[in-house]
Design an enzyme around this catalytic site. Structure first.
Site, PDB file in Angstrom:
ATOM      1  N   ARG A  94     -27.679  30.982 -60.326  1.00  0.00           N
ATOM      2  CA  ARG A  94     -29.145  30.926 -60.417  1.00  0.00           C
ATOM      3  C   ARG A  94     -29.649  31.477 -61.748  1.00  0.00           C
ATOM      4  O   ARG A  94     -30.705  31.050 -62.242  1.00  0.00           O
ATOM      5  CB  ARG A  94     -29.754  31.700 -59.240  1.00  0.00           C
ATOM      6  CG  ARG A  94     -31.267  31.489 -59.042  1.00  0.00           C
ATOM      7  CD  ARG A  94     -31.707  32.047 -57.691  1.00  0.00           C
ATOM      8  NE  ARG A  94     -33.125  31.837 -57.397  1.00  0.00           N
ATOM      9  CZ  ARG A  94     -34.076  32.769 -57.547  1.00  0.00           C
ATOM     10  NH1 ARG A  94     -33.757  33.965 -58.003  1.00  0.00           N
ATOM     11  NH2 ARG A  94     -35.330  32.509 -57.247  1.00  0.00           N
ATOM     12  N   ILE A 120     -39.599  28.864 -59.283  1.00  0.00           N
ATOM     13  CA  ILE A 120     -38.344  28.614 -58.580  1.00  0.00           C
ATOM     14  C   ILE A 120     -38.475  29.386 -57.270  1.00  0.00           C
ATOM     15  O   ILE A 120     -38.937  30.527 -57.248  1.00  0.00           O
ATOM     16  CB  ILE A 120     -37.125  29.084 -59.413  1.00  0.00           C
ATOM     17  CG1 ILE A 120     -35.800  28.839 -58.676  1.00  0.00           C
ATOM     18  CG2 ILE A 120     -37.220  30.537 -59.826  1.00  0.00           C
ATOM     19  CD1 ILE A 120     -34.555  29.178 -59.524  1.00  0.00           C
ATOM     20  N   SER A 121     -38.101  28.744 -56.157  1.00  0.00           N
ATOM     21  CA  SER A 121     -38.254  29.379 -54.843  1.00  0.00           C
ATOM     22  C   SER A 121     -37.269  30.524 -54.676  1.00  0.00           C
ATOM     23  O   SER A 121     -36.232  30.577 -55.322  1.00  0.00           O
ATOM     24  CB  SER A 121     -38.020  28.350 -53.731  1.00  0.00           C
ATOM     25  OG  SER A 121     -38.789  27.203 -53.952  1.00  0.00           O
ATOM     26  N   LYS A 122     -37.610  31.414 -53.753  1.00  0.00           N
ATOM     27  CA  LYS A 122     -36.705  32.528 -53.427  1.00  0.00           C
ATOM     28  C   LYS A 122     -35.407  31.976 -52.847  1.00  0.00           C
ATOM     29  O   LYS A 122     -35.455  31.015 -52.060  1.00  0.00           O
ATOM     30  CB  LYS A 122     -37.285  33.344 -52.269  1.00  0.00           C
ATOM     31  CG  LYS A 122     -38.520  34.087 -52.459  1.00  0.00           C
ATOM     32  CD  LYS A 122     -38.830  34.648 -51.071  1.00  0.00           C
ATOM     33  CE  LYS A 122     -40.000  35.562 -51.095  1.00  0.00           C
ATOM     34  NZ  LYS A 122     -40.057  36.438 -49.966  1.00  0.00           N
ATOM     35  N   PHE A 272     -45.737  27.689 -51.271  1.00  0.00           N
ATOM     36  CA  PHE A 272     -45.220  26.822 -52.327  1.00  0.00           C
ATOM     37  C   PHE A 272     -46.349  26.384 -53.259  1.00  0.00           C
ATOM     38  O   PHE A 272     -47.523  26.445 -52.881  1.00  0.00           O
ATOM     39  CB  PHE A 272     -44.589  25.566 -51.710  1.00  0.00           C
ATOM     40  CG  PHE A 272     -43.189  25.777 -51.193  1.00  0.00           C
ATOM     41  CD1 PHE A 272     -42.088  25.423 -51.955  1.00  0.00           C
ATOM     42  CD2 PHE A 272     -42.971  26.348 -49.952  1.00  0.00           C
ATOM     43  CE1 PHE A 272     -40.798  25.625 -51.488  1.00  0.00           C
ATOM     44  CE2 PHE A 272     -41.680  26.551 -49.474  1.00  0.00           C
ATOM     45  CZ  PHE A 272     -40.591  26.184 -50.252  1.00  0.00           C
TER      46      PHE A 272
END
Ligand code: SAH
Length: 280
Positions: A94, A120-122, A272
């Site tokens: 990541r 960027i999502s968790k 989101f």
């Protein structure tokens, strides 16, 4: 809109080198549907091969697989049980997808800015959505469509879990960034598309699974149409207020398409970026 090739699109690695955009020249964004970057390349498909390994910042300790193993342990402790998902999360680095100033936070369970107002999502949310998407499948998923490539991280994780991944991004700057981020991984089953994901990508349909990383008021009918019978869609949907508006709320939606119709389940609250139409 340019004419598209018949599916499966031919992926010619020599074309990547000849793309005008390989030199960073922005192409005018004119079509709303996924388009390619050159008339020579297979329409709608960017190939992430044939490039030198980017100079990832060294000496920050993130190369160690131990940092990812720790993240995976935390994901498992948080309730993720799908071994395929955990393995994929442990494989993709990541830290290569985030800004160098944020590298120290790359393996924390936090969303991070990726530019152009997007995030960027968790890892916790990515793994949760991928677990829902896989739905306990024994092997790899077939063709998967992702709406919202962003920095390309989730697309890379998906490429470990599916035979083919089509990932669409509406912001040219992020589409290009994702291509740069993904180059070193050389993932032949991951196809990046620039266009409006609201219309899906009919050439790749039917999809075994569709996943969205941006939340709209409702699931576009095109996604449901492009989902295979027996397929599953996972997306954030707005449950209160307007997409992106202050005070609006979203939840995860799981939609299963069966021969009898669609079955929708609303799960936990999520946050989101808004799903938007058109390209920019
Ligand atoms: N999965 C991504 C998350 C990116 S955030 C990652 O791992 O980085 C969601 C992305 O969805 C943003 O980049 C946003 O530009 C994009 N997006 C929003 N609406 C879209 C649409 N209609 N079509 C394609 N991408 C869209």
């Amino acid at each position: 809109m340019k004419q598209r090739p018949s599916f499966p699109a031919r992926l010619d690695t020599t074309l990547a080198k000849n793309r005008p955009n390989a030199h960073g020249v922005p192409a005018p964004a004119k079509a709303a549907a996924p388009t390619t970057q050159t008339s020579a390349a297979p329409a709608g498909v960017s190939k992430n091969a044939n490039a030198a390994k980017p100079a990832a910042p060294q000496g920050h300790g993130m190369e160690s697989s131990a940092v990812r193993a720790r993240m995976v342990q935390k994901l498992a402790a948080g309730g993720i049980t799908d071994a395929h998902v955990l393995a994929a999360m442990g494989t993709i680095e990541r830290h290569r997808f985030v800004d160098s100033a944020l590298i120290n936070q790359a393996y924390e369970d936090t969303s991070l800015p990726i530019g152009l107002g997007q995030t960027i999502s968790k890892p916790g949310v990515v793994s949760r959505m991928l677990e829902l998407l896989r739905n306990g499948h024994s092997g790899k998923l077939g063709r998967v469509l992702e709406i919202g490539t962003g920095c390309g991280y989730q697309a890379a994780v998906l490429s470990c879990l599916a035979t083919e991944v089509y990932s669409i991004e509406r912001l040219r700057g992020l589409h290009d960034r994702a291509r740069d981020n993904l180059r070193h991984l050389r993932l032949p089953n991951l196809h990046l598309l620039f266009g409006d994901g609201m219309v899906g990508y009919p050439k790749g349909a039917p999809y075994a699974a569709i996943i969205a990383a941006a939340g709209g008021e409702a699931v576009p009918q095109a996604w449901v149409d492009q989902l295979a019978v027996g397929g599953r869609l996972v997306a954030p949907v707005v449950t209160m207020g307007a997409p992106g508006a202050a005070g609006s709320a979203q939840a995860l939606l799981v939609l299963d398409k069966t021969a009898q119709g669609v079955r929708q389940t609303i799960l936990e609250a999520v946050h989101f970026v808004p799903l938007k139409s058109g390209v920019a």
